[in-house]
Design a protein around this motif. Sequence first.
Motif, mmCIF file in Angstrom:
data_model
loop_
_atom_site.group_PDB
_atom_site.id
_atom_site.type_symbol
_atom_site.label_atom_id
_atom_site.label_comp_id
_atom_site.label_asym_id
_atom_site.label_seq_id
_atom_site.Cartn_x
_atom_site.Cartn_y
_atom_site.Cartn_z
ATOM 1 N N PHE A 198 0.826 -1.204 0.000
ATOM 2 C CA PHE A 198 0.000 0.000 0.000
ATOM 3 C C PHE A 198 0.863 1.259 0.000
ATOM 4 O O PHE A 198 0.578 2.227 -0.717
ATOM 5 N N ALA A 199 1.938 1.258 0.787
ATOM 6 C CA ALA A 199 2.824 2.424 0.836
ATOM 7 C C ALA A 199 3.554 2.621 -0.488
ATOM 8 O O ALA A 199 3.668 3.750 -0.985
ATOM 9 N N TYR A 200 4.037 1.525 -1.088
ATOM 10 C CA TYR A 200 4.772 1.621 -2.350
ATOM 11 C C TYR A 200 3.888 2.165 -3.470
ATOM 12 O O TYR A 200 4.399 2.778 -4.413
ATOM 13 N N SER A 201 2.583 1.931 -3.390
ATOM 14 C CA SER A 201 1.696 2.389 -4.460
ATOM 15 C C SER A 201 1.628 3.905 -4.547
ATOM 16 O O SER A 201 1.166 4.452 -5.557
ATOM 17 N N PHE A 202 2.064 4.609 -3.503
ATOM 18 C CA PHE A 202 2.048 6.074 -3.498
ATOM 19 C C PHE A 202 3.439 6.677 -3.706
ATOM 20 O O PHE A 202 3.602 7.880 -3.564
ATOM 21 N N PHE A 203 4.430 5.826 -4.025
ATOM 22 C CA PHE A 203 5.773 6.322 -4.277
ATOM 23 C C PHE A 203 6.009 6.470 -5.773
ATOM 24 O O PHE A 203 5.249 5.963 -6.599
ATOM 25 N N LYS A 204 7.103 7.146 -6.116
ATOM 26 C CA LYS A 204 7.477 7.347 -7.512
ATOM 27 C C LYS A 204 8.509 6.314 -7.925
ATOM 28 O O LYS A 204 9.295 5.837 -7.111
ATOM 29 N N ASP A 205 8.482 5.972 -9.195
ATOM 30 C CA ASP A 205 9.440 5.007 -9.728
ATOM 31 C C ASP A 205 10.608 5.749 -10.363
ATOM 32 O O ASP A 205 10.422 6.639 -11.194
ATOM 33 N N GLY A 206 11.805 5.393 -9.954
ATOM 34 C CA GLY A 206 13.012 5.944 -10.544
ATOM 35 C C GLY A 206 13.785 4.858 -11.255
ATOM 36 O O GLY A 206 13.367 3.697 -11.334
ATOM 37 N N TYR A 207 14.917 5.190 -11.801
ATOM 38 C CA TYR A 207 15.721 4.201 -12.513
ATOM 39 C C TYR A 207 16.372 3.260 -11.507
ATOM 40 O O TYR A 207 17.263 3.646 -10.759
ATOM 41 N N LEU A 208 15.893 2.024 -11.471
ATOM 42 C CA LEU A 208 16.401 0.981 -10.582
ATOM 43 C C LEU A 208 16.261 1.341 -9.104
ATOM 44 O O LEU A 208 16.975 0.814 -8.256
ATOM 45 N N GLU A 209 15.340 2.243 -8.784
ATOM 46 C CA GLU A 209 15.115 2.596 -7.392
ATOM 47 C C GLU A 209 13.707 3.144 -7.234
ATOM 48 O O GLU A 209 13.055 3.522 -8.223
ATOM 49 N N VAL A 210 13.247 3.165 -6.002
ATOM 50 C CA VAL A 210 11.942 3.719 -5.667
ATOM 51 C C VAL A 210 12.165 5.042 -4.955
ATOM 52 O O VAL A 210 12.873 5.111 -3.949
ATOM 53 N N ILE A 211 11.557 6.089 -5.487
ATOM 54 C CA ILE A 211 11.680 7.419 -4.896
ATOM 55 C C ILE A 211 10.547 7.615 -3.895
ATOM 56 O O ILE A 211 9.373 7.550 -4.251
ATOM 57 N N HIS A 212 10.898 7.837 -2.655
ATOM 58 C CA HIS A 212 9.903 7.919 -1.588
ATOM 59 C C HIS A 212 9.292 9.316 -1.540
ATOM 60 O O HIS A 212 9.486 10.088 -0.595
ATOM 61 N N GLU A 213 8.523 9.629 -2.571
ATOM 62 C CA GLU A 213 7.776 10.878 -2.652
ATOM 63 C C GLU A 213 6.319 10.551 -2.973
ATOM 64 O O GLU A 213 6.043 9.740 -3.854
ATOM 65 N N PHE A 214 5.412 11.192 -2.255
ATOM 66 C CA PHE A 214 3.990 10.882 -2.413
ATOM 67 C C PHE A 214 3.488 11.297 -3.794
ATOM 68 O O PHE A 214 3.792 12.395 -4.275
ATOM 69 N N THR A 215 2.717 10.395 -4.418
ATOM 70 C CA THR A 215 2.106 10.677 -5.706
ATOM 71 C C THR A 215 0.906 9.763 -5.929
ATOM 72 O O THR A 215 0.847 8.655 -5.376
ATOM 73 N N LEU A 216 -0.041 10.252 -6.715
ATOM 74 C CA LEU A 216 -1.194 9.445 -7.121
ATOM 75 C C LEU A 216 -1.100 9.021 -8.574
ATOM 76 O O LEU A 216 -2.039 8.438 -9.116
ATOM 77 N N SER A 217 0.034 9.314 -9.192
ATOM 78 C CA SER A 217 0.182 9.042 -10.623
ATOM 79 C C SER A 217 0.121 7.556 -10.944
ATOM 80 O O SER A 217 -0.276 7.174 -12.050
ATOM 81 N N ASN A 218 0.506 6.699 -9.990
ATOM 82 C CA ASN A 218 0.470 5.259 -10.262
ATOM 83 C C ASN A 218 -0.965 4.776 -10.465
ATOM 84 O O ASN A 218 -1.239 3.971 -11.358
ATOM 85 N N TYR A 219 -1.892 5.262 -9.636
ATOM 86 C CA TYR A 219 -3.292 4.884 -9.784
ATOM 87 C C TYR A 219 -3.895 5.478 -11.054
ATOM 88 O O TYR A 219 -4.691 4.825 -11.740
ATOM 89 N N VAL A 220 -3.503 6.700 -11.374
ATOM 90 C CA VAL A 220 -3.993 7.325 -12.608
ATOM 91 C C VAL A 220 -3.504 6.544 -13.814
ATOM 92 O O VAL A 220 -4.265 6.262 -14.754
ATOM 93 N N GLU A 221 -2.227 6.170 -13.791
ATOM 94 C CA GLU A 221 -1.667 5.410 -14.912
ATOM 95 C C GLU A 221 -2.306 4.036 -15.029
ATOM 96 O O GLU A 221 -2.574 3.560 -16.144
ATOM 97 N N ALA A 222 -2.566 3.394 -13.893
ATOM 98 C CA ALA A 222 -3.154 2.051 -13.923
ATOM 99 C C ALA A 222 -4.567 2.088 -14.492
ATOM 100 O O ALA A 222 -4.904 1.328 -15.414
ATOM 101 N N TRP A 223 -5.414 2.963 -13.956
ATOM 102 C CA TRP A 223 -6.812 2.970 -14.369
ATOM 103 C C TRP A 223 -7.042 3.620 -15.727
ATOM 104 O O TRP A 223 -8.093 3.427 -16.334
ATOM 105 N N SER A 224 -6.077 4.387 -16.202
ATOM 106 C CA SER A 224 -6.196 4.956 -17.549
ATOM 107 C C SER A 224 -5.654 4.015 -18.618
ATOM 108 O O SER A 224 -5.788 4.299 -19.811
ATOM 109 N N ASP A 225 -5.077 2.899 -18.189
ATOM 110 C CA ASP A 225 -4.518 1.920 -19.132
ATOM 111 C C ASP A 225 -5.624 0.946 -19.556
ATOM 112 O O ASP A 225 -6.127 0.192 -18.728
ATOM 113 N N PRO A 226 -5.999 0.911 -20.832
ATOM 114 C CA PRO A 226 -7.053 -0.023 -21.261
ATOM 115 C C PRO A 226 -6.644 -1.479 -21.119
ATOM 116 O O PRO A 226 -7.511 -2.352 -20.951
#
Length: 293
Positions: A40-68
């Motif tokens: 649940f916590a990782y779902s609100f983080f940003k993806d970086g190159y070979l690392e997870v950036i611990h910054e809050f974002t909702l872009s992952n949910y937007v990207e998931a649900w906007s993907d047909p």
Amino acid sequence: MSASPLRRLARSETANGYLMVSPTLLYAMLLLAAPLITIFAYSFFKDGYLEVIHEFTLSNYVEAWSDPIFRAILLRSVIVSGLVTFVTVVLAFPIAYFISFNLAPAHKARWLFLITIPFWTSYLIRVFQWKVILSYNGVINSLLMGAGIIDEPLQMLNSIGAIAVTLAHAYAPFAILPIFVSLEKIDRSLLEAGQDLGESRLMTFWRVTLPLAMPGVIGAVMIVFIPTIGDYVTPVIIGGGKLPMVANMIQMDMLKIDNKPLGSAIAVSSMLVVAAIALTFLFLNRRFLRGPK
């Protein structure tokens, strides 16, 4: 002199009960709650190159649900799981009914023992067995061609039907046992009273047996629906990877693409969809049991 509140609490049955379940509770929290909280916590983080950036974002949910593709795979997972659940429960109820109502008490344990035999082998082995049965040169095609029913083998693998049959066989015992327990709790005198009042056996089953057995049916539905929607092995082996389900998409994002935040968002979204479906079914079932006013 009265004992202190702390001493009275230590001697109470409630405190002793909590003390007894505390090791199991801690174990469950460690192995279940901790991974869920992490996802649940990782779902609100940003993806970086070979690392997870611990910054809050909702872009992952937007990207998931906007993907047909995600929506199509999630819908396929719900349809397959619903089909498997329906077939499994419909076939499990007559078996559980037969064991509960038509067998002597001394023989029931033997039948329940036979039902658990599939658990003696690994789930992966059972899936491979169905691949052998349904394959192009498998058991079914060989029998049909040997009997002269078909001229060439049927293509049964890599289909939703093959995946559903395999999952239904794997989860059938999970559906039979809770339904059997509910049927065993039914007071047989209620059924006799219904027939004494002039009801047919069919109407007695519909008005008495089925409503009283609904807790077991609900349990069977939940036990089958929830794990099958997240099944990973069967779509790969039986579906040939051509009909992925949501668990396969999560694995792809988590490992191959190495986008853990997006994979976590897909996992959380899938869990919310499953929870919504389960709660909807429970609500409708309560209305059914309550009956018209």
